[in-house]
Design an enzyme around this catalytic site. Sequence first.
Site, PDB file in Angstrom:
ATOM      1  N   LYS A 191       0.877  -1.043  -0.129  1.00 48.09           N
ATOM      2  CA  LYS A 191       0.011  -0.100   0.138  1.00 48.09           C
ATOM      3  C   LYS A 191       0.979   1.145   0.044  1.00 48.09           C
ATOM      4  CE  LYS A 191       0.371   1.524   4.613  1.00 48.09           C
ATOM      5  NZ  LYS A 191       1.820   1.701   4.708  1.00 48.09           N
ATOM      6  N   ASP A 243      -1.825  -1.379  10.695  1.00 52.49           N
ATOM      7  CA  ASP A 243      -2.085  -1.334   9.349  1.00 52.49           C
ATOM      8  C   ASP A 243      -2.944  -2.729   8.951  1.00 52.49           C
ATOM      9  OD1 ASP A 243      -1.182   0.981   8.551  1.00 52.49           O
ATOM     10  OD2 ASP A 243       0.992   0.418   7.957  1.00 52.49           O
TER      11      ASP A 243
HETATM   12  O1  C5P Z   1       0.676  -1.280  15.158  1.00 53.51           O
HETATM   13  P1  C5P Z   1       2.090  -1.576  14.691  1.00 53.51           P
HETATM   14  O2  C5P Z   1       2.706  -2.633  15.311  1.00 53.51           O
HETATM   15  O3  C5P Z   1       2.403  -1.267  13.250  1.00 53.51           O
HETATM   16  O4  C5P Z   1       3.084  -0.258  15.355  1.00 53.51           O
HETATM   17  C1  C5P Z   1       4.434  -0.248  15.387  1.00 53.51           C
HETATM   18  C2  C5P Z   1       4.840   0.863  16.339  1.00 53.51           C
HETATM   19  O5  C5P Z   1       4.532   2.223  15.673  1.00 53.51           O
HETATM   20  C3  C5P Z   1       4.178   0.949  17.650  1.00 53.51           C
HETATM   21  O6  C5P Z   1       4.552   0.164  18.690  1.00 53.51           O
HETATM   22  C4  C5P Z   1       4.160   2.486  18.103  1.00 53.51           C
HETATM   23  O7  C5P Z   1       5.314   2.875  18.413  1.00 53.51           O
HETATM   24  C5  C5P Z   1       4.160   3.130  16.653  1.00 53.51           C
HETATM   25  N1  C5P Z   1       2.635   3.476  16.208  1.00 53.51           N
HETATM   26  C6  C5P Z   1       2.275   4.570  16.997  1.00 53.51           C
HETATM   27  N2  C5P Z   1       0.806   4.926  16.496  1.00 53.51           N
HETATM   28  C7  C5P Z   1       0.417   4.436  15.415  1.00 53.51           C
HETATM   29  C8  C5P Z   1       0.705   3.247  14.713  1.00 53.51           C
HETATM   30  C9  C5P Z   1       2.133   2.807  15.151  1.00 53.51           C
HETATM   31  O8  C5P Z   1       2.667   5.178  17.769  1.00 53.51           O
HETATM   32  N3  C5P Z   1      -0.939   5.067  14.912  1.00 53.51           N
END
Ligand code: C5P
Length: 303
Positions: free
Chosen positions: A10, A135
């Site tokens: 994406k 995501d």
């Molecule tokens: O959800 P995901 O594992 O992809 O997110 C990775 C990291 O990115 C989270 O642990 C956080 O530190 C950061 N993040 C965030 N806010 C979001 C998405 C991700 O702070 N909306």
Amino acid sequence: MRLSVPSFAKITWMLEVLGPRPDGYHEIRAVLQTVDLADTLHFEPTEGRIEVSCSHPDVPEGEGNLVFRAAHVLQRARGIRAGVRVRIEKRIPVAAGLGGGSSNAAITLLALGRLWDVALEPDEVLQLGRTLGSDVPFFFFGGTALAVGRGDEVYPLPEVQAEYLLLAHPGFAVPTPWAYRQLTKRDMAGNISLCSRTFHRIVWKSEGGEKVPRPSEIAVGNDFEEIMRRQYPEWAEGLDLLRRQGAQAVGLSGSGPTLFAVFEGERELRRAEDVLASRRWWRARTRTLTRPQYWERLRAGGV
Ligand code: C5P
């Protein structure tokens, strides 16, 4: 039964970060878009073990892999005895802002529904997906969509389409947690969100005519751009160079470092590609995938 399923990347036409949330994540507004660049995931059943392999050196093979974790959470949620062997053919750059790992996790849940013969309810798959990554839920929709909350609340939008889309990557990875940690108040939106203002402008101008936003109208910024600029001057040079190639829209995808550019035609795209080739950037010519196109390709892979 064996399955080979595409797992698409994406881009984010726009991404703004409104501020930190009590759960440690950030509240975002993003317009996401599936594009025609995909890994291939090959699945075959095992007696009970989960095994994940990938030819790419930066992709972990065991429990650190989102594909492994997706298989594991489904096994646990449904008390499934069967296992799976998954081979990941990587084409999407890793830690690039293209959602490759999240897409792989989403496709794994869908494919295992078939392979293990479990009927997955839409609510259940969304819930499992969001525990794997912010995501992941988007990849149960595809096409053009608005993502809010921590990115895991997804609402389909009219399709934005681009036939001549160039992806460009400088060759280094940007871990998402690092990018979020760099955000200061200054980088985050104030007042009415950029997303809201953009939609207001599009609706205001459409006056009952053509309502589908063009890439140039929707690719209006990304709050991580300033961070990337501060931290990686060479990347910023690449971005400025790309902006001078006459694209209809240029933007940063996710928390970076991949850039996308939409061109009017093949000739303009090729010229930009040549310019980036001289800097040894990774490049991929692609196009957008609408929701129907996305699902047609997944269905053809057997999910
Ligand atoms: O959800 P995901 O594992 O992809 O997110 C990775 C990291 O990115 C989270 O642990 C956080 O530190 C950061 N993040 C965030 N806010 C979001 C998405 C991700 O702070 N909306």
